[in-house]
Design a protein around this motif. Sequence first.
Motif, PDB file in Angstrom:
ATOM      1  N   ARG A  41      10.657  -0.532  -4.558  1.00  0.00           N
ATOM      2  CA  ARG A  41      11.046   0.607  -5.377  1.00  0.00           C
ATOM      3  C   ARG A  41      11.834   0.198  -6.616  1.00  0.00           C
ATOM      4  O   ARG A  41      12.573  -0.771  -6.623  1.00  0.00           O
ATOM      5  CB  ARG A  41      11.718   1.701  -4.564  1.00  0.00           C
TER       6      ARG A  41
ATOM      7  N   ASN B 117       0.085   8.916   2.863  1.00  0.00           N
ATOM      8  CA  ASN B 117      -0.239   7.813   1.959  1.00  0.00           C
ATOM      9  C   ASN B 117      -1.230   8.291   0.902  1.00  0.00           C
ATOM     10  O   ASN B 117      -2.283   8.807   1.230  1.00  0.00           O
ATOM     11  CB  ASN B 117      -0.828   6.656   2.762  1.00  0.00           C
ATOM     12  N   PRO B 118      -0.890   8.123  -0.389  1.00  0.00           N
ATOM     13  CA  PRO B 118      -1.732   8.663  -1.453  1.00  0.00           C
ATOM     14  C   PRO B 118      -2.947   7.795  -1.784  1.00  0.00           C
ATOM     15  O   PRO B 118      -3.807   8.208  -2.554  1.00  0.00           O
ATOM     16  CB  PRO B 118      -0.779   8.690  -2.658  1.00  0.00           C
TER      17      PRO B 118
ATOM     18  N   THR C 268       0.816  -1.218   0.000  1.00  0.00           N
ATOM     19  CA  THR C 268       0.000   0.000   0.000  1.00  0.00           C
ATOM     20  C   THR C 268       0.849   1.267   0.000  1.00  0.00           C
ATOM     21  O   THR C 268       0.350   2.347   0.308  1.00  0.00           O
ATOM     22  CB  THR C 268      -0.927   0.037   1.231  1.00  0.00           C
ATOM     23  N   GLY C 269       2.127   1.147  -0.291  1.00  0.00           N
ATOM     24  CA  GLY C 269       2.981   2.327  -0.344  1.00  0.00           C
ATOM     25  C   GLY C 269       3.749   2.580   0.929  1.00  0.00           C
ATOM     26  O   GLY C 269       4.505   3.542   1.034  1.00  0.00           O
ATOM     27  N   MET C 270       3.573   1.708   1.904  1.00  0.00           N
ATOM     28  CA  MET C 270       4.104   1.983   3.224  1.00  0.00           C
ATOM     29  C   MET C 270       5.575   1.629   3.388  1.00  0.00           C
ATOM     30  O   MET C 270       6.276   2.272   4.149  1.00  0.00           O
ATOM     31  CB  MET C 270       3.293   1.179   4.223  1.00  0.00           C
ATOM     32  N   CYS C 271       6.045   0.582   2.714  1.00  0.00           N
ATOM     33  CA  CYS C 271       7.384   0.107   3.069  1.00  0.00           C
ATOM     34  C   CYS C 271       8.471   0.526   2.083  1.00  0.00           C
ATOM     35  O   CYS C 271       9.609   0.722   2.473  1.00  0.00           O
ATOM     36  CB  CYS C 271       7.385  -1.394   3.276  1.00  0.00           C
ATOM     37  N   GLY C 272       8.138   0.630   0.807  1.00  0.00           N
ATOM     38  CA  GLY C 272       9.161   1.031  -0.153  1.00  0.00           C
ATOM     39  C   GLY C 272      10.081  -0.097  -0.589  1.00  0.00           C
ATOM     40  O   GLY C 272      11.085   0.138  -1.268  1.00  0.00           O
TER      41      GLY C 272
ATOM     42  N   SER D 180      13.733   1.502   4.011  1.00  0.00           N
ATOM     43  CA  SER D 180      13.079   2.518   4.831  1.00  0.00           C
ATOM     44  C   SER D 180      12.894   1.964   6.240  1.00  0.00           C
ATOM     45  O   SER D 180      12.814   0.745   6.436  1.00  0.00           O
ATOM     46  CB  SER D 180      11.707   2.863   4.247  1.00  0.00           C
TER      47      SER D 180
ATOM     48  N   ASN E 217      10.225   2.222   7.806  1.00  0.00           N
ATOM     49  CA  ASN E 217       8.907   1.578   7.740  1.00  0.00           C
ATOM     50  C   ASN E 217       9.037   0.104   7.373  1.00  0.00           C
ATOM     51  O   ASN E 217       8.401  -0.751   7.978  1.00  0.00           O
ATOM     52  CB  ASN E 217       8.041   2.248   6.658  1.00  0.00           C
TER      53      ASN E 217
ATOM     54  N   GLY F 283       1.879   7.021   5.407  1.00  0.00           N
ATOM     55  CA  GLY F 283       2.471   5.725   5.093  1.00  0.00           C
ATOM     56  C   GLY F 283       3.527   5.677   4.024  1.00  0.00           C
ATOM     57  O   GLY F 283       3.977   4.606   3.674  1.00  0.00           O
ATOM     58  N   LEU F 284       3.918   6.793   3.468  1.00  0.00           N
ATOM     59  CA  LEU F 284       4.839   6.718   2.327  1.00  0.00           C
ATOM     60  C   LEU F 284       6.240   7.146   2.757  1.00  0.00           C
ATOM     61  O   LEU F 284       6.467   8.315   3.028  1.00  0.00           O
ATOM     62  CB  LEU F 284       4.312   7.641   1.230  1.00  0.00           C
ATOM     63  N   PRO F 285       7.179   6.203   2.825  1.00  0.00           N
ATOM     64  CA  PRO F 285       8.501   6.578   3.331  1.00  0.00           C
ATOM     65  C   PRO F 285       9.258   7.489   2.360  1.00  0.00           C
ATOM     66  O   PRO F 285       9.170   7.330   1.151  1.00  0.00           O
ATOM     67  CB  PRO F 285       9.228   5.238   3.474  1.00  0.00           C
TER      68      PRO F 285
ATOM     69  N   PHE G  46       7.398   3.575  -6.620  1.00  0.00           N
ATOM     70  CA  PHE G  46       6.965   2.405  -5.864  1.00  0.00           C
ATOM     71  C   PHE G  46       6.070   1.557  -6.762  1.00  0.00           C
ATOM     72  O   PHE G  46       5.048   2.041  -7.261  1.00  0.00           O
ATOM     73  CB  PHE G  46       6.181   2.827  -4.616  1.00  0.00           C
TER      74      PHE G  46
ATOM     75  N   VAL H  72       2.099   1.365  -5.522  1.00  0.00           N
ATOM     76  CA  VAL H  72       1.138   2.465  -5.705  1.00  0.00           C
ATOM     77  C   VAL H  72       1.323   3.240  -7.008  1.00  0.00           C
ATOM     78  O   VAL H  72       0.361   3.800  -7.530  1.00  0.00           O
ATOM     79  CB  VAL H  72       1.121   3.464  -4.507  1.00  0.00           C
TER      80      VAL H  72
END
Lengths: 273, 500
Positions: free
Chosen positions: A225, B426-427, A218-222, B284, B286, B267-269, A234, A237
């Motif tokens: 990439r 977070n988008p 969901t874009g949280m961890c990366g 990250s 996260n 939520g977006l690192p 990413f 997302v």
Amino acid sequence: MNKIVEKEYFSDKVIRLVVENPKIARSRKAGNFVILKIGEKGERFPLTIADADPVKGTITLVVQIVGVSSAKLAALEVGDSITDLVGPLGKPTDIELKGTILACGGGVGVAPLLPIVEAFKKAGNRVISVIAARSKDLILLEDQIRRWSDEVIVMTDDGSYGRQGLITAGMEEVIQREKIDECIVIGPAIMMKFAALTTKKYAIPTQASLNSIMVDGTGMCGACRVTVGGKTRFTCVDGPEFDAHEINFDEMLMRLGGYRSEEVVANNKYFQK
Amino acid sequence: MSLDPEYLKNERSQEWRAALRSKTKNKERTAIQRVHMPEQAPEIRVKYQDREVNLGITAEQAALEASRCMDCVTPTCIEGCPVSINIPKFIKLIENGDVLGAAATLKETNALPAVCGRVCPQEKQCESRCFYLEKMNLASVAIGHLERFAADFERESGIASIPKTAKPNGIKVATVGSGPAALSFAGDMVKNGYDVTVFEALHEIGGVLKYGIPEFRLPNAIVDFELDNLKKMGVKFETNFIVGRTASFDDLREEGYKGFFLGSGAGLPRFMDIPGENYNGILSSNEYLTRVNLMGANYETNDTPVIRGKRVAVIGGGNTAMDSVRTALRLGADRAMIIYRRSEAEMPARIEEVKHAKEEGVEFMNLCNPLEYFADEKGMVNRMRLNRMGLGEPDASGRRRPIPIDGSEFELDVDLVIVAVGVSPNPLVPSCLPDLKVSKWGTIVVDEDKMQSSIEEMFAGGDIVRGGATVILAMGDGRKAAENMHIYLQNKILNTTKIN
């Protein structure tokens, strides 16, 4: 929820599962993926949705056994449930009337390619599909791809079925022959890299759907990439599809090996049991 | 948000409070030294990811500390609390021996007291406004330690009180996300009688409390207990559900939801966009913390892998950086280093976290900034290049601006790099709502008094609005949003009835 209602072996390593999840079945679009987790102590991993039936409330997943988590998923039987299943994730494929589409799938990449082929065909495009695998028994979903394609070219590395050669040979043949408006490629990273190089020569707009390592999706961890056009994006997302001519595939291949040593240890432990 | 002064006055003038005040002279109260939080010894605690560093104060210590509080006429401490806990009341209940009553008081306005007692920066909030500190230049009353004590006492007693809820009004509201902002909102709305469903994208409820904050600071079991309280109050939880994706906002409106609280977090690192940053072994905070805290990658029994670095560089100086570097130590690092571009004085991390990190052997390389990473033939990071920084004039944040020092470049061997330089909103949620007004940073724009977004039935709070803040500020937002959504929905119903 998430009950497996159908299970089919394409080969001893590749399995098709039909899973109950009415919400995802209704909301998913071509190109979307889901994140799964098997068991309380399982890991989260992504799989692109191969098909969905909003009436029956099911989605279809195709999994190839490559490690512990895919093996755990493949070991589930009809009646079992997937512990956690979330989606649909990622941006859907940009489907519109573009003219002639060259749809290329390698190995299990044919599974996520299927809904895209279907959607492009339904949008009125002429669709030519090239599907490829190492050998005949690894060619998946040929009949389903045929149903939504104007023409299908099958390529096998060993020539055991269709024509002998790599996917790029089949692609070249079509490109030489007629004008292609857009190309989509899904498969192993190395295959996508060479497929992208092929279409780049002819300046055919090409999308590649990436299968990066993900944790949350969901874009949280990366973790997912990837460098596209010199910028870090990413996969979860911003993708999973990107302009294939701009993707740094070498970096992507390197990043897929980010947990290789941990995976080897885990695989040895799991498969020796 | 503040408590009604009349209510506070009435509470304070109750007989038992007056009796307590006259029992001990203020001179005796102020002569008592502030309690010291007992801690697990550093050499032991670095071996365990899941054992708490702070052990909690004893009942005797709590009673004594509670007696330091002078039960001020004007309790400024409450003004420092984003969720407006009736601080003197709960402290005086502890002094009076009614710890369960103290816990119930906390829960009147705080859905997560055991969490806040552990992770709130009280030194910047309630305790910074304590009479002891403000007027006498003495150590403030240990409000945070007392909060934790009361919440833990109640949990361990097995007799947890469930806050009173209004008669169900049948109005459905939803939260997007299940972190501190959403939980605080959910707690207040269920108290007001609403039918509240918390939607969470991950497989676990709790948001940053579960995936972000390590168990040595906040055990997951403690979070689960507080979630259980909310469940008992009637809050419903739905995991593996991404509002806007799994089902659209319109789908939920059709199912009868009348109000939405957007608390999907930051939520977006962020990364630094320097050469080599996408090599393997550079991740990250996260990702690193999620692998360990949420997925249990530190346990042999769990499938999720984590890189156990021996020479670990953590980039950043916030609480997340401290959590990451201390996790790296617990996962077997020989060198666990903080690389921070300013000096310790500017560090955003809590003083306590910095102190704990130092005790545990974390190396602080302050006034250093990464420039580039290098990797081995497999793409695993093995070295980094940095330069040293000096401090110039204060910048927009009020902190002195770091300036690179010419010719100060040096290299460092590393095998794991964790980037903890902040997060962006977070988008995922905003991208599903084209009419939602967002700032140029991607944060949701709200009316700050009401936390109401540009879509009138949608309220928002926490990091999706602030960009990156604390648990308690997020909780304050959740409460404010609940109060105002309640007013909004009641007015709407009133108007609809009038028209009909």
